[in-house]
Write a protein that holds these residues in place. Structure first.
Motif, PDB file in Angstrom:
ATOM      1  N   LYS A 356       0.862  -1.190   0.000  1.00  0.00           N
ATOM      2  CA  LYS A 356       0.000   0.000   0.000  1.00  0.00           C
ATOM      3  C   LYS A 356       0.893   1.233   0.000  1.00  0.00           C
ATOM      4  O   LYS A 356       1.881   1.275   0.747  1.00  0.00           O
ATOM      5  CB  LYS A 356      -0.850   0.036   1.282  1.00  0.00           C
ATOM      6  N   ILE A 357       0.530   2.213  -0.825  1.00  0.00           N
ATOM      7  CA  ILE A 357       1.339   3.447  -0.837  1.00  0.00           C
ATOM      8  C   ILE A 357       0.419   4.653  -0.645  1.00  0.00           C
ATOM      9  O   ILE A 357      -0.511   4.872  -1.422  1.00  0.00           O
ATOM     10  CB  ILE A 357       2.158   3.583  -2.148  1.00  0.00           C
ATOM     11  N   GLY A 358       0.674   5.404   0.417  1.00  0.00           N
ATOM     12  CA  GLY A 358      -0.074   6.629   0.667  1.00  0.00           C
ATOM     13  C   GLY A 358       0.729   7.834   0.200  1.00  0.00           C
ATOM     14  O   GLY A 358       1.857   7.699  -0.274  1.00  0.00           O
ATOM     15  N   LYS A 359       0.107   9.023   0.322  1.00  0.00           N
ATOM     16  CA  LYS A 359       0.777  10.224  -0.187  1.00  0.00           C
ATOM     17  C   LYS A 359       0.619  11.393   0.778  1.00  0.00           C
ATOM     18  O   LYS A 359      -0.385  11.493   1.482  1.00  0.00           O
ATOM     19  CB  LYS A 359       0.179  10.626  -1.544  1.00  0.00           C
ATOM     20  N   ILE A 360       1.632  12.241   0.735  1.00  0.00           N
ATOM     21  CA  ILE A 360       1.594  13.478   1.521  1.00  0.00           C
ATOM     22  C   ILE A 360       2.005  14.603   0.576  1.00  0.00           C
ATOM     23  O   ILE A 360       2.963  14.452  -0.179  1.00  0.00           O
ATOM     24  CB  ILE A 360       2.614  13.416   2.692  1.00  0.00           C
ATOM     25  N   LEU A 361       1.278  15.713   0.621  1.00  0.00           N
ATOM     26  CA  LEU A 361       1.678  16.868  -0.202  1.00  0.00           C
ATOM     27  C   LEU A 361       2.070  18.009   0.719  1.00  0.00           C
ATOM     28  O   LEU A 361       1.299  18.417   1.593  1.00  0.00           O
ATOM     29  CB  LEU A 361       0.531  17.288  -1.130  1.00  0.00           C
ATOM     30  N   ILE A 362       3.288  18.461   0.525  1.00  0.00           N
ATOM     31  CA  ILE A 362       3.782  19.589   1.328  1.00  0.00           C
ATOM     32  C   ILE A 362       4.032  20.737   0.375  1.00  0.00           C
ATOM     33  O   ILE A 362       4.735  20.581  -0.626  1.00  0.00           O
ATOM     34  CB  ILE A 362       5.072  19.199   2.086  1.00  0.00           C
ATOM     35  N   HIS A 363       3.449  21.886   0.689  1.00  0.00           N
ATOM     36  CA  HIS A 363       3.576  23.033  -0.202  1.00  0.00           C
ATOM     37  C   HIS A 363       4.748  23.884   0.262  1.00  0.00           C
ATOM     38  O   HIS A 363       4.897  24.147   1.458  1.00  0.00           O
ATOM     39  CB  HIS A 363       2.268  23.825  -0.156  1.00  0.00           C
ATOM     40  N   ARG A 364       5.563  24.286  -0.709  1.00  0.00           N
ATOM     41  CA  ARG A 364       6.702  25.128  -0.357  1.00  0.00           C
ATOM     42  C   ARG A 364       6.271  26.589  -0.407  1.00  0.00           C
ATOM     43  O   ARG A 364       5.752  27.048  -1.410  1.00  0.00           O
ATOM     44  CB  ARG A 364       7.834  24.890  -1.354  1.00  0.00           C
ATOM     45  N   GLN A 401       7.841  17.874   8.516  1.00  0.00           N
ATOM     46  CA  GLN A 401       6.377  17.958   8.331  1.00  0.00           C
ATOM     47  C   GLN A 401       5.780  16.572   8.127  1.00  0.00           C
ATOM     48  O   GLN A 401       4.781  16.210   8.739  1.00  0.00           O
ATOM     49  CB  GLN A 401       6.050  18.801   7.090  1.00  0.00           C
ATOM     50  N   ALA A 402       6.426  15.806   7.245  1.00  0.00           N
ATOM     51  CA  ALA A 402       5.882  14.482   6.906  1.00  0.00           C
ATOM     52  C   ALA A 402       5.935  13.549   8.124  1.00  0.00           C
ATOM     53  O   ALA A 402       4.953  12.855   8.431  1.00  0.00           O
ATOM     54  CB  ALA A 402       6.672  13.885   5.739  1.00  0.00           C
ATOM     55  N   ILE A 403       7.053  13.542   8.824  1.00  0.00           N
ATOM     56  CA  ILE A 403       7.204  12.624   9.969  1.00  0.00           C
ATOM     57  C   ILE A 403       6.254  13.045  11.094  1.00  0.00           C
ATOM     58  O   ILE A 403       5.641  12.196  11.760  1.00  0.00           O
ATOM     59  CB  ILE A 403       8.681  12.565  10.434  1.00  0.00           C
ATOM     60  N   SER A 404       6.090  14.369  11.281  1.00  0.00           N
ATOM     61  CA  SER A 404       5.166  14.839  12.330  1.00  0.00           C
ATOM     62  C   SER A 404       3.762  14.310  12.066  1.00  0.00           C
ATOM     63  O   SER A 404       3.054  13.873  12.988  1.00  0.00           O
ATOM     64  CB  SER A 404       5.122  16.369  12.385  1.00  0.00           C
ATOM     65  N   LEU A 405       3.350  14.336  10.796  1.00  0.00           N
ATOM     66  CA  LEU A 405       2.023  13.823  10.460  1.00  0.00           C
ATOM     67  C   LEU A 405       1.922  12.326  10.783  1.00  0.00           C
ATOM     68  O   LEU A 405       0.928  11.867  11.371  1.00  0.00           O
ATOM     69  CB  LEU A 405       1.716  14.065   8.974  1.00  0.00           C
ATOM     70  N   LEU A 406       2.973  11.582  10.421  1.00  0.00           N
ATOM     71  CA  LEU A 406       2.939  10.133  10.690  1.00  0.00           C
ATOM     72  C   LEU A 406       2.823   9.868  12.191  1.00  0.00           C
ATOM     73  O   LEU A 406       2.070   8.982  12.621  1.00  0.00           O
ATOM     74  CB  LEU A 406       4.198   9.463  10.130  1.00  0.00           C
ATOM     75  N   LEU A 407       3.527  10.657  12.988  1.00  0.00           N
ATOM     76  CA  LEU A 407       3.468  10.458  14.442  1.00  0.00           C
ATOM     77  C   LEU A 407       2.081  10.830  14.970  1.00  0.00           C
ATOM     78  O   LEU A 407       1.540  10.153  15.852  1.00  0.00           O
ATOM     79  CB  LEU A 407       4.551  11.275  15.146  1.00  0.00           C
ATOM     80  N   GLY A 427      19.989  18.716   6.941  1.00  0.00           N
ATOM     81  CA  GLY A 427      18.721  17.995   7.019  1.00  0.00           C
ATOM     82  C   GLY A 427      18.829  16.784   7.936  1.00  0.00           C
ATOM     83  O   GLY A 427      17.931  16.503   8.738  1.00  0.00           O
ATOM     84  N   VAL A 428      19.965  16.088   7.831  1.00  0.00           N
ATOM     85  CA  VAL A 428      20.179  14.912   8.691  1.00  0.00           C
ATOM     86  C   VAL A 428      20.148  15.357  10.151  1.00  0.00           C
ATOM     87  O   VAL A 428      19.519  14.726  11.007  1.00  0.00           O
ATOM     88  CB  VAL A 428      21.551  14.249   8.371  1.00  0.00           C
ATOM     89  N   HIS A 429      20.799  16.472  10.389  1.00  0.00           N
ATOM     90  CA  HIS A 429      20.902  17.001  11.747  1.00  0.00           C
ATOM     91  C   HIS A 429      19.509  17.357  12.293  1.00  0.00           C
ATOM     92  O   HIS A 429      19.143  16.956  13.404  1.00  0.00           O
ATOM     93  CB  HIS A 429      21.796  18.236  11.677  1.00  0.00           C
ATOM     94  N   VAL A 430      18.737  18.066  11.475  1.00  0.00           N
ATOM     95  CA  VAL A 430      17.404  18.521  11.903  1.00  0.00           C
ATOM     96  C   VAL A 430      16.489  17.321  12.186  1.00  0.00           C
ATOM     97  O   VAL A 430      15.853  17.237  13.246  1.00  0.00           O
ATOM     98  CB  VAL A 430      16.778  19.442  10.811  1.00  0.00           C
ATOM     99  N   VAL A 431      16.455  16.375  11.240  1.00  0.00           N
ATOM    100  CA  VAL A 431      15.553  15.220  11.391  1.00  0.00           C
ATOM    101  C   VAL A 431      15.998  14.353  12.577  1.00  0.00           C
ATOM    102  O   VAL A 431      15.190  13.941  13.412  1.00  0.00           O
ATOM    103  CB  VAL A 431      15.503  14.390  10.079  1.00  0.00           C
ATOM    104  N   SER A 432      17.308  14.125  12.676  1.00  0.00           N
ATOM    105  CA  SER A 432      17.800  13.227  13.727  1.00  0.00           C
ATOM    106  C   SER A 432      17.610  13.817  15.116  1.00  0.00           C
ATOM    107  O   SER A 432      17.358  13.098  16.080  1.00  0.00           O
ATOM    108  CB  SER A 432      19.288  12.930  13.532  1.00  0.00           C
ATOM    109  N   LYS A 433      17.760  15.131  15.204  1.00  0.00           N
ATOM    110  CA  LYS A 433      17.623  15.764  16.514  1.00  0.00           C
ATOM    111  C   LYS A 433      16.168  15.668  16.988  1.00  0.00           C
ATOM    112  O   LYS A 433      15.892  15.355  18.137  1.00  0.00           O
ATOM    113  CB  LYS A 433      18.026  17.241  16.378  1.00  0.00           C
ATOM    114  N   ARG A 434      15.264  15.876  16.052  1.00  0.00           N
ATOM    115  CA  ARG A 434      13.841  15.882  16.404  1.00  0.00           C
ATOM    116  C   ARG A 434      13.284  14.462  16.535  1.00  0.00           C
ATOM    117  O   ARG A 434      12.486  14.180  17.414  1.00  0.00           O
ATOM    118  CB  ARG A 434      13.143  16.661  15.281  1.00  0.00           C
TER     119      ARG A 434
END
Ligand SMILES: O=P(O)(O)OC[C@H]1O[C@H](OP(=O)(O)OP(=O)(O)O)[C@H](O)[C@@H]1O
Ligand SMILES: O=c1cc[nH]c(=O)[nH]1
Length: 489
Positions: A356-364, A401-407, A427-434
């Protein structure tokens, strides 16, 4: 291989104890990077980070080029070029050619050092250069014979590289390959007689007339400038391991995996570097970009699947024997971040039948702001392992944004595997820290971000290049018949 382990020598060096495997002069072994010291935009000039320049000097036949090759082989995930001092030999005049046996090729004046300096200056500033080539048979120099592109690491190799202070000043690390005179002479005789078919008397004559005296007068006195002296040359694999570790530390890339144990960079090969070279090239057609991005995506997906839990399973083979293996995890799903993440769906489907594949749309919004505006996720997502698909991790805003939604949807943080092709350290730093329990699987770590928050060196706008909506490739056909490849925006 000596009988010392690398860590043993490192420890000895770190506490200032002399170790026989190598002699350290000024090597800064305390230079490993903390998270705060990760490369930032300010460390980069127009997207270019100054290369790490290594000088490798030592007597003729001391094993310099073998040492260089060993360093290159171990740094196979870095862009490394070798520039040899021999390329900068002056060509001989007609008169010098007549008396070639009286020409001293081991004297500092035999080299065009000004040309070497100007080529190195360009390379250090991130510009490609044309390097001359010297023909050892005709003793002539061919100008602009080889194009050398800027790289992360430049290795300069030659007998007299430490003789001129201007050349020494170019170097971040100076290595002197210290091999005994009898070993150097034996190698020289073997090379010149067996490989080059020269007369042994002429070889010995040249050695005593020029090679030996030049070593004593010009080469040996430069040993004091070396940061590292490698006894026994290429046989000293402990010293070479240490040098490579130090270079990696200075480049600051390998350490990212140590700082963030949730980060997995797939083991590189020349195939993988080749694919990256194609997709990063601005001149690559849409067709080739898709082909090679797809190949790399498939590797990242396969690697990512390897992080899923498994159960032991036994099967009976056609020979009637028992094979003890593992059973794939069943409760998983993919979530792609529209639109670039959709480029990864086919690879995931090809690996996991019926997933199954879901989708997330994030607007810049502008360059840095991101807003989640749409999602369509499997209803039972909380019970599943999630493979989050997005080829680029830049600032980390979209991923957060995407991971926050999943949580929010009650997916377990440790059940999320974020798959991407390239990751910027920021990006690695930001995601890993959070989200320290989210695994990040990538194929290459980037230098950083530019002032527009684009990844560098990067590959440009991934979505535009993959879906054929970029300006410079607009005439190239793309897969308009494949709904996955025509973006949803
Ligand atoms: O880490 P970040 O700084 O947030 O950057 C990464 C995001 O940028 C790209 O999408 P983009 O906004 O270019 O949209 P597209 O996929 O629709 O082309 C990429 O696919 C990520 O979603
Ligand atoms: O460099 C970048 C950054 C974000 N998205 C891209 O496609 N490329």
């Amino acid at each position: 291989m000596g009988s010392y382990s690398t860590s043993e020598v490192l420890n000895a060096a770190a506490v200032g104890v002399h170790h026989p495997a190598l002699r350290l002069h000024e090597l800064d072994l305390k230079g490993s990077m903390s998270a705060e010291e990760l490369p930032t935009t300010s460390g980069l000039e127009n997207g270019h980070q100054a290369p790490f320049v290594i000088g490798v000097a030592g007597g003729a036949s001391s094993g310099k080029s073998t040492v260089c090759k060993m360093i290159i082989d171990q740094l196979c995930d870095q862009r490394v070029v070798v520039v040899t001092q021999e390329s900068f030999y002056y060509g001989l005049s007609d008169e010098e050619l007549v008396h070639v046996h009286d020409y001293n090729f081991d004297h500092p004046d035999a080299f065009d050092t000004d040309l070497l300096l100007s080529c190195m200056e360009k390379l250090k500033h991130g510009k490609a250069v044309d390097i001359p080539s010297y023909d050892f048979k005709t003793h002539k120099s061919i100008s602009c014979a080889r194009k050398v592109n800027p790289s992360d690491v430049i290795i300069l190799e030659g007998i007299l590289l430490f003789h001129d202070s201007r050349v020494r000043d170019l170097m971040n690390m100076k290595i002197f390959v210290d091999t005994d005179a009898d070993v150097r002479l034996t190698r020289r005789i073997r090379r010149d007689t067996i490989e080059k078919g020269r007369d042994i008397i002429a070889v010995l004559d040249q050695y005593s007339k020029f090679v030996k005296t030049a070593f004593e007068d010009f080469i040996l006195p430069t040993k004091k400038y070396a940061d590292i002296i490698i006894p026994r040359g290429a046989d000293n694999s402990v010293a070479i391991d240490l040098i490579v570790q130090h270079i990696r530390t200075k480049l600051g890339q390998n350490d990212l995996c140590k700082i963030h144990p949730n980060l997995y960079v797939i083991q590189t090969t020349y195939q993988i570097r080749g694919m990256h070279t194609i997709i990063r090239d601005a001149a690559t057609t849409t067709h080739d970009f898709i082909f090679y991005a797809d190949r790399l995506i498939r590797l990242v997906v396969e690697h990512g699947l390897g992080h899923l839990p498994f159960r032991e399973k036994q099967v009976i083979t056609p020979t009637g024997s028992v094979y003890t293996g593992v059973d794939f995890s069943k409760s998983l799903c993919g979530i792609s971040v529209i639109r670039s993440g959709e480029s990864m769906e086919n690879a995931l489907r090809a690996c996991c039948k019926g997933i199954k594949i879901g989708k997330i749309l994030i607007h810049r919004e502008g360059d840095d702001g991101k807003q989640l505006i749409y999602h369509n996720l499997p209803k039972d997502i909380a019970k599943r392992h999630v493979l989050l698909l997005d080829p680029i991790l830049g600032t980390g805003n979209s991923a957060v944004q995407a991971i926050s939604l999943l949580l929010e949807k009650r997916v377990q943080e440790a059940n999320i595997i974020f798959l991407n092709l390239i990751s910027a350290p920021q990006g690695v730093h930001v995601v890993s820290k959070r989200f320290p329990r989210v695994k990040i699987v990538t194929s290459e770590i980037e230098l950083g971000l530019n002032d527009d928050f684009r990844v560098i060196p990067g590959m440009g706008e991934f979505g535009d290049r993959y879906f054929g909506t970029d300006d410079y490739q607009s005439s190239t056909p793309f897969f308009a018949d494949d709904k996955n490849r025509v973006g949803l925006l």
